[in-house]
Design an enzyme around this catalytic site. Structure first.
Site, PDB file in Angstrom:
ATOM      1  N   HIS A 215      -1.772  -2.036   2.086  1.00 56.67           N
ATOM      2  CA  HIS A 215      -3.048  -2.713   2.367  1.00 56.67           C
ATOM      3  C   HIS A 215      -3.929  -1.804   3.226  1.00 56.67           C
ATOM      4  O   HIS A 215      -4.191  -2.070   4.406  1.00 56.67           O
ATOM      5  CB  HIS A 215      -2.712  -4.020   3.101  1.00 56.67           C
ATOM      6  CG  HIS A 215      -3.809  -5.011   3.201  1.00 56.67           C
ATOM      7  ND1 HIS A 215      -5.062  -4.707   3.665  1.00 56.67           N
ATOM      8  CD2 HIS A 215      -3.831  -6.331   2.905  1.00 56.67           C
ATOM      9  CE1 HIS A 215      -5.795  -5.806   3.659  1.00 56.67           C
ATOM     10  NE2 HIS A 215      -5.077  -6.807   3.209  1.00 56.67           N
TER      11      HIS A 215
ATOM     12  N   GLU B 141      -6.777  -1.398  -1.623  1.00 57.79           N
ATOM     13  CA  GLU B 141      -5.322  -1.484  -1.494  1.00 57.79           C
ATOM     14  C   GLU B 141      -4.669  -1.050  -2.803  1.00 57.79           C
ATOM     15  O   GLU B 141      -5.223  -1.282  -3.874  1.00 57.79           O
ATOM     16  CB  GLU B 141      -4.930  -2.933  -1.168  1.00 57.79           C
ATOM     17  CG  GLU B 141      -5.709  -3.469   0.025  1.00 57.79           C
ATOM     18  CD  GLU B 141      -5.688  -4.996   0.109  1.00 57.79           C
ATOM     19  OE1 GLU B 141      -4.628  -5.590  -0.160  1.00 57.79           O
ATOM     20  OE2 GLU B 141      -6.723  -5.584   0.430  1.00 57.79           O
TER      21      GLU B 141
END
Ligand code: BG6
Length: 289
Positions: free
Chosen positions: A159, A263
């Site tokens: 992320h 991400e």
């Protein structure tokens, strides 16, 4: 473990968490042992490659806002409401299995294994290993081994939070014309812009079956960040914009303006199934100028 020169263990915040500070001629970086989360990275002579909120909270069981939290063994909201969003790996203390230095390149290996508390959330025996290779670039490899007697399926995402000087003058290339699920429109399938993604409002998109290769262009400064992975087929593009930024509480007052997440992982149709005993690795390379 004896840490090589240039790697120092330090406290992170005031709640007992620990981190590793890395200082070499090639880069300066900070890694949190909770979540095996790279929090900061700056190659010598270059701009910071990751964004870390000025209001990031360092607390057990809470992922610090910024850097590269790992979402595993699921990305996003689970079907059951009592389970944590983005899995549990980012909230756990990982074991530092190895820290070495080859010349000025630092390699850190961290491991997370199942235990009785992870079984309550995900009923599988596994070993996850994150290997971070830090030179002038970042190379992260997540390996997942199925130590169970049955196959299991997981999703994940690195992320990554990236900095930008002004989100309204920022472009993401590499996803042109591709379909995406819009999390803000009940997962409606829409088609990406033909000339790069730009940000004018809250953005929360999931691309599946994407190339794994993207570029963030900061049009205000001319700087760019390159994201490259042959193993991560899903991309999530996210910026909370003003209202969600205020609701979140750890983004910093103006955080939304200075960051974006692109991400990399495998989710949805890109989910990974491992047979008993099987292992797979997923490498992501991040570089900037
Ligand atoms: C993104 C999601 O990956 O993560 C967003 O697409 C979410 O919907 C964001 O808001 C941050 O999640 P969290 O759990 O770290 O606040």
């Amino acid at each position: 473990m004896q840490l090589p020169a240039g790697i120092t263990e330090i406290p992170l915040g005031e709640n007992g968490l620990r981190g590793l500070q890395i200082e070499t001629p090639l880069c300066s970086a900070l890694l949190g042992l909770q979540g095996a989360q790279l929090l900061q990275f700056q190659a010598s002579g270059k701009k910071p490659l990751l964004w870390l909120s000025e209001d990031a909270v360092f607390k057990a069981g809470k992922s610090a806002r910024g850097g590269i939290p790992l979402c595993f063994p699921w990305f996003g909201s689970p079907a059951a409401e009592d389970k944590p969003a983005h899995g549990f790996a980012r909230h756990r203390l990982w074991r530092l299995a190895d820290a070495r230095r080859d010349g000025d390149i630092v390699t850190l290996e961290l491991e997370l294994q199942d235990d009785s508390s992870t079984h309550l959330l995900w009923p599988h025996a596994f070993l996850a290993r994150q290997t971070l290779v830090l030179g002038q670039d970042i190379r992260i490899t997540l390996c997942v081994e199925n130590r169970d007697k049955v196959p299991f399926t997981f999703t994940f995402a690195q992320h990554s939070y990236f900095p930008t000087s002004d989100i309204s003058r920022t472009r993401v290339d590499g996803l042109e014309g591709r379909p995406y699920f819009d999390a803000l429109q009940d997962w409606k399938i829409l088609e990406s812009e033909k000339d790069g993604i730009r940000f004018k409002a809250e953005t929360d998109r999931v691309y599946e079956g994407a190339s794994g290769h993207y570029r963030i262009v900061d049009e205000a400064t001319g700087h760019s960040i390159v994201i490259a992975s042959d193993d991560c087929k899903s991309a999530i593009v996210w910026n909370p914009w003003t209202e969600k930024n205020a609701r979140m509480g750890d983004m910093g007052q103006d955080g939304w303006r200075r960051m974006l997440c692109v991400e990399s992982g495998n989710t949805g149709r890109d989910a990974v199934t491992l047979a008993a005993g099987e292992q797979r690795c997923f490498t992501l390379q991040l570089s900037g100028d």
